[in-house]
Motif scaffolding. Structure first.
Motif, PDB file in Angstrom:
ATOM      1  N   UNK A   1       0.826  -1.216   0.000  1.00  0.00           N
ATOM      2  CA  UNK A   1       0.000   0.000   0.000  1.00  0.00           C
ATOM      3  C   UNK A   1       0.859   1.265   0.000  1.00  0.00           C
ATOM      4  N   UNK A   2       1.917   1.286   0.822  1.00  0.00           N
ATOM      5  CA  UNK A   2       2.792   2.452   0.939  1.00  0.00           C
ATOM      6  C   UNK A   2       4.238   2.061   0.700  1.00  0.00           C
ATOM      7  N   UNK A   3       4.629   1.801  -0.547  1.00  0.00           N
ATOM      8  CA  UNK A   3       5.993   1.346  -0.792  1.00  0.00           C
ATOM      9  C   UNK A   3       7.055   2.382  -0.386  1.00  0.00           C
ATOM     10  N   UNK A   4       6.802   3.667  -0.685  1.00  0.00           N
ATOM     11  CA  UNK A   4       7.801   4.677  -0.367  1.00  0.00           C
ATOM     12  C   UNK A   4       7.936   4.878   1.143  1.00  0.00           C
ATOM     13  N   UNK A   5       6.801   4.934   1.842  1.00  0.00           N
ATOM     14  CA  UNK A   5       6.846   5.155   3.286  1.00  0.00           C
ATOM     15  C   UNK A   5       7.466   3.962   4.008  1.00  0.00           C
TER      16      UNK A   5
ATOM     17  N   UNK B   1      17.929   1.975  -5.283  1.00  0.00           N
ATOM     18  CA  UNK B   1      18.984   1.847  -6.282  1.00  0.00           C
ATOM     19  C   UNK B   1      19.954   0.725  -5.915  1.00  0.00           C
ATOM     20  N   UNK B   2      20.343   0.658  -4.649  1.00  0.00           N
ATOM     21  CA  UNK B   2      21.267  -0.398  -4.212  1.00  0.00           C
ATOM     22  C   UNK B   2      20.636  -1.774  -4.401  1.00  0.00           C
ATOM     23  N   UNK B   3      19.357  -1.911  -4.023  1.00  0.00           N
ATOM     24  CA  UNK B   3      18.662  -3.191  -4.209  1.00  0.00           C
ATOM     25  C   UNK B   3      18.594  -3.538  -5.693  1.00  0.00           C
ATOM     26  N   UNK B   4      18.274  -2.561  -6.527  1.00  0.00           N
ATOM     27  CA  UNK B   4      18.189  -2.804  -7.964  1.00  0.00           C
ATOM     28  C   UNK B   4      19.520  -3.206  -8.570  1.00  0.00           C
ATOM     29  N   UNK B   5      20.583  -2.483  -8.229  1.00  0.00           N
ATOM     30  CA  UNK B   5      21.905  -2.774  -8.799  1.00  0.00           C
ATOM     31  C   UNK B   5      22.404  -4.139  -8.348  1.00  0.00           C
ATOM     32  N   UNK B   6      22.335  -4.409  -7.038  1.00  0.00           N
ATOM     33  CA  UNK B   6      22.855  -5.686  -6.551  1.00  0.00           C
ATOM     34  C   UNK B   6      22.053  -6.872  -7.068  1.00  0.00           C
TER      35      UNK B   6
ATOM     36  N   UNK C   1      14.421  -1.565  -8.512  1.00  0.00           N
ATOM     37  CA  UNK C   1      14.382  -1.713  -7.059  1.00  0.00           C
ATOM     38  C   UNK C   1      12.992  -1.481  -6.501  1.00  0.00           C
ATOM     39  N   UNK C   2      12.289  -0.482  -7.062  1.00  0.00           N
ATOM     40  CA  UNK C   2      10.916  -0.219  -6.628  1.00  0.00           C
ATOM     41  C   UNK C   2      10.010  -1.392  -6.964  1.00  0.00           C
ATOM     42  N   UNK C   3      10.168  -1.962  -8.157  1.00  0.00           N
ATOM     43  CA  UNK C   3       9.375  -3.134  -8.528  1.00  0.00           C
ATOM     44  C   UNK C   3       9.692  -4.329  -7.637  1.00  0.00           C
TER      45      UNK C   3
END
Length: 177
Positions: free
Chosen positions: A28-32, A97-102, A150-152
């Motif tokens: 529901x609140x990915x950013x928060x 970004x770190x999650x996405x890159x790694x 990373x967001x996905x």
């Protein structure tokens, strides 16, 4: 019901409830929720820095060089924790970004390893090739666009936690009392 089954049932129920709540919050609140995780990382860095500082300052058994290095490292941890708290939005973006890159690099390496192993397999090389190709393409996509990837992945984690939590809650109710 015996005591062991009762404990297992209770553990499944608690795990299901926690997974469902965390999965729902992430979905529901990915950013928060990511900001909360970044804040927890900042707090952990600061706490580690304080504890390292206390240990280094009090420990007179180690040499002066080791104490100075320990104090410098502890200050770096505390500063990193403070920077996360000062700009939590940037820390959250950095987390994505770190999650996405790694994750992307991991998938690229997995694809390369699979491609190198395909020749050693028997006659059926189609499925390993398709799997390796998917890993490579997904990994390259994440490395090229790490924030959205990373967001996905964060959203996917939330959905998976939600599904696993609901399944565990169903399992909790299915175990006879």
């Amino acid at each position: 019901m015996d005591a062991f089954t009762s404990r297992v049932r209770r553990t499944i129920g608690i795990d299901g409830l926690i997974s469902t709540v965390i999965g729902a919050l992430i979905t529901i609140w990915p950013e928060k929720s990511a900001s909360f995780v970044a804040g927890m990382i900042g707090f952990a860095f600061f706490a580690i820095g304080v504890s390292k500082f206390l240990v280094s300052a009090r420990n007179t058994d180690q040499g002066n060089a080791n104490r100075i290095i320990g104090i410098i490292m502890s200050i770096l941890y505390m500063v990193a924790g403070l920077f996360i708290f000062i700009d939590i939005e940037t820390a959250t973006l950095s987390l994505f970004i770190v999650v996405g890159v790694f994750t992307g690099l991991t998938w690229v390496i997995e694809g390369v390893v699979q491609m190198s192993v395909i020749n050693r397999l028997g006659s059926n090389r189609v499925w390993p090739f398709i799997s390796a190709l998917i890993s490579l393409l997904a990994g390259i996509t994440l490395v090229v666009s790490p924030f959205f990837g990373g967001l996905l992945l964060w959203e996917f984690l939330g959905i998976m936690l939600l599904v696993v939590g609901i399944v565990k809650l169903v399992q909790f109710t299915a175990i006879r009392q």
